[in-house]
Design a protein around this motif. Structure first.
Motif, short mmCIF file in Angstrom:
data_model
loop_
_atom_site.label_atom_id
_atom_site.label_comp_id
_atom_site.label_asym_id
_atom_site.label_seq_id
_atom_site.Cartn_x
_atom_site.Cartn_y
_atom_site.Cartn_z
N ILE A 164 0.84 -1.20 0.00
CA ILE A 164 0.00 0.00 0.00
C ILE A 164 0.87 1.25 0.00
CG2 ILE A 164 -1.68 1.34 1.32
CD1 ILE A 164 -2.72 -1.39 2.40
N LYS A 209 1.10 4.09 -2.94
CA LYS A 209 0.78 5.50 -2.66
C LYS A 209 1.93 6.42 -3.05
CE LYS A 209 -2.76 5.00 0.88
NZ LYS A 209 -3.13 5.27 2.29
N ASP A 230 -6.98 5.49 0.57
CA ASP A 230 -7.07 4.08 0.22
C ASP A 230 -8.16 3.85 -0.82
OD1 ASP A 230 -5.08 3.57 2.08
OD2 ASP A 230 -6.42 2.63 3.55
#
Length: 102
Positions: A54, A58, A66
């Motif tokens: 994640i 990002k 998210d």
């Protein structure tokens, strides 16, 4: 998608040249919207994935949310054009004696 989440103070997402990732995200999401894929927010997805995955996604995209990250990832999959496969499948189909004027 909120532009404020996608673009840093320098004009581009963190970790990229100004505009490049933001432009790609905008283009993908615009195409998804044009195909009616983003009209309703009536689905829900849950799952466990690596926090490192994640975080890296990002950084690469510049997205902070998210929800926006998942929407962008799903739009990429839904809109995949299979260019690499078509290019690979075309190998050897052009006559090697053809004059390409190069």
């Amino acid at each position: 998608m909120s532009k404020s989440n996608a673009v840093s103070e320098s004009g581009g997402p963190a970790g990229t040249a100004p505009g490049t990732a933001a432009e790609r995200i905008e283009a993908v999401m615009r195409k998804a919207a044009g195909e009616g894929l983003t009209r309703a927010k009536d689905g829900r997805i849950t799952g466990r994935v690596s926090a490192a995955l994640i975080a890296a996604a990002k950084v690469r995209t510049g997205l902070q949310s998210d929800t926006e990250l998942v929407a962008f990832a799903l739009a990429n999959v839904a809109l995949e054009d299979n260019f690499a496969r078509a290019f690979r499948d075309a190998k050897g189909t052009v006559d090697p004696d053809i004059d390409l004027c190069v």
